[in-house]
Design a protein around this motif. Structure first.
Motif, PDB file in Angstrom:
ATOM      1  N   ALA A   1     -12.679 -27.876 -38.856  1.00 26.11           N
ATOM      2  CA  ALA A   1     -13.564 -26.853 -38.336  1.00 26.11           C
ATOM      3  C   ALA A   1     -12.876 -25.489 -38.300  1.00 26.11           C
ATOM      4  O   ALA A   1     -13.492 -24.484 -38.604  1.00 26.11           O
ATOM      5  CB  ALA A   1     -14.040 -27.241 -36.944  1.00 26.11           C
ATOM      6  N   ALA A   2     -11.590 -25.448 -37.922  1.00 22.89           N
ATOM      7  CA  ALA A   2     -10.885 -24.163 -37.851  1.00 22.89           C
ATOM      8  C   ALA A   2     -10.772 -23.513 -39.225  1.00 22.89           C
ATOM      9  O   ALA A   2     -10.803 -22.284 -39.344  1.00 22.89           O
ATOM     10  CB  ALA A   2      -9.499 -24.351 -37.247  1.00 22.89           C
ATOM     11  N   LEU A   3     -10.661 -24.319 -40.266  1.00 19.95           N
ATOM     12  CA  LEU A   3     -10.561 -23.770 -41.621  1.00 19.95           C
ATOM     13  C   LEU A   3     -11.849 -23.103 -42.072  1.00 19.95           C
ATOM     14  O   LEU A   3     -11.843 -22.293 -42.991  1.00 19.95           O
ATOM     15  CB  LEU A   3     -10.169 -24.870 -42.611  1.00 19.95           C
ATOM     16  N   THR A   4     -12.964 -23.416 -41.419  1.00 21.98           N
ATOM     17  CA  THR A   4     -14.240 -22.796 -41.762  1.00 21.98           C
ATOM     18  C   THR A   4     -14.591 -21.642 -40.833  1.00 21.98           C
ATOM     19  O   THR A   4     -15.707 -21.144 -40.856  1.00 21.98           O
ATOM     20  CB  THR A   4     -15.375 -23.834 -41.744  1.00 21.98           C
ATOM     21  N   GLY A   5     -13.642 -21.251 -39.972  1.00 18.58           N
ATOM     22  CA  GLY A   5     -13.860 -20.103 -39.105  1.00 18.58           C
ATOM     23  C   GLY A   5     -14.330 -20.416 -37.699  1.00 18.58           C
ATOM     24  O   GLY A   5     -14.578 -19.511 -36.919  1.00 18.58           O
ATOM     25  N   LEU A   7     -13.952 -21.659 -33.836  1.00 14.77           N
ATOM     26  CA  LEU A   7     -12.915 -21.701 -32.819  1.00 14.77           C
ATOM     27  C   LEU A   7     -12.719 -23.139 -32.373  1.00 14.77           C
ATOM     28  O   LEU A   7     -13.672 -23.828 -32.008  1.00 14.77           O
ATOM     29  CB  LEU A   7     -13.291 -20.836 -31.606  1.00 14.77           C
ATOM     30  N   VAL A   8     -11.475 -23.588 -32.408  1.00 16.01           N
ATOM     31  CA  VAL A   8     -11.142 -24.945 -31.963  1.00 16.01           C
ATOM     32  C   VAL A   8     -10.111 -24.823 -30.858  1.00 16.01           C
ATOM     33  O   VAL A   8      -9.078 -24.188 -31.034  1.00 16.01           O
ATOM     34  CB  VAL A   8     -10.575 -25.798 -33.124  1.00 16.01           C
ATOM     35  N   VAL A   9     -10.392 -25.401 -29.726  1.00 16.22           N
ATOM     36  CA  VAL A   9      -9.456 -25.422 -28.606  1.00 16.22           C
ATOM     37  C   VAL A   9      -9.096 -26.882 -28.375  1.00 16.22           C
ATOM     38  O   VAL A   9      -9.981 -27.733 -28.273  1.00 16.22           O
ATOM     39  CB  VAL A   9     -10.076 -24.810 -27.332  1.00 16.22           C
ATOM     40  N   GLN A  47      -3.847 -19.796 -34.172  1.00 19.05           N
ATOM     41  CA  GLN A  47      -3.769 -18.443 -33.641  1.00 19.05           C
ATOM     42  C   GLN A  47      -2.743 -18.328 -32.530  1.00 19.05           C
ATOM     43  O   GLN A  47      -2.096 -17.301 -32.383  1.00 19.05           O
ATOM     44  CB  GLN A  47      -5.135 -17.986 -33.142  1.00 19.05           C
ATOM     45  N   ALA A  48      -2.603 -19.383 -31.732  1.00 18.73           N
ATOM     46  CA  ALA A  48      -1.655 -19.347 -30.619  1.00 18.73           C
ATOM     47  C   ALA A  48      -1.362 -20.766 -30.164  1.00 18.73           C
ATOM     48  O   ALA A  48      -2.161 -21.675 -30.373  1.00 18.73           O
ATOM     49  CB  ALA A  48      -2.213 -18.533 -29.456  1.00 18.73           C
TER      50      ALA A  48
END
Length: 124
Positions: A1-5, A7-9, A47-48
């Motif tokens: 999902a993160a590779l498609t933009g 936000l994944v937490v 991102q972090a």
């Protein structure tokens, strides 16, 4: 999902922000060919990384944090961090966290604890 933009937490048990990516990759498997792909994907979309530890303070448990940023405040990649993630250089990530406080806002556990001491949340 993160590779498609998207936000994944996620939460994951890790001792430091520098070793969190290593722990994440270990969960994905040990196939050497896939490790390289996963490292590239992680370097592209992470991102972090924030690791929290709760320590007994004056009035209960006090959180201290270690923070690794992979993008600067303008959301531009920090190329040194991304390169280290791709190579799996966890010692280098530790050095990036230590040197990235003023420029990027990264923080070590030691720095976080010192801030809490100055705020009066801990005894020395």
């Amino acid at each position: 999902a993160a590779l498609t933009g998207h936000l994944v937490v996620a939460t994951l048990h890790a001792y430091t922000a520098a070793t969190l990516p290593q722990r994440f990759l270990a969960i994905l498997g040990s196939d050497p060919d896939m490790q390289s792909n996963w490292s590239d994907a992680l370097a592209s979309c992470l991102q972090a990384a924030v690791v929290q530890e709760l320590l007994p303070g004056r009035e209960g448990l006090v959180p201290i944090h270690e923070i690794l940023f992979c993008q600067d405040k303008e959301r531009k990649p920090i190329t040194g961090v991304q390169s280290l993630l791709r190579k799996g250089n966890w010692t280098g990530l530790r050095q990036e966290i230590e040197s990235g406080k003023n420029r990027y806002g990264m923080m070590t556990f030691r720095e976080s604890r010192e801030e809490r001491i100055r705020d009066g949340m801990f005894d020395r």
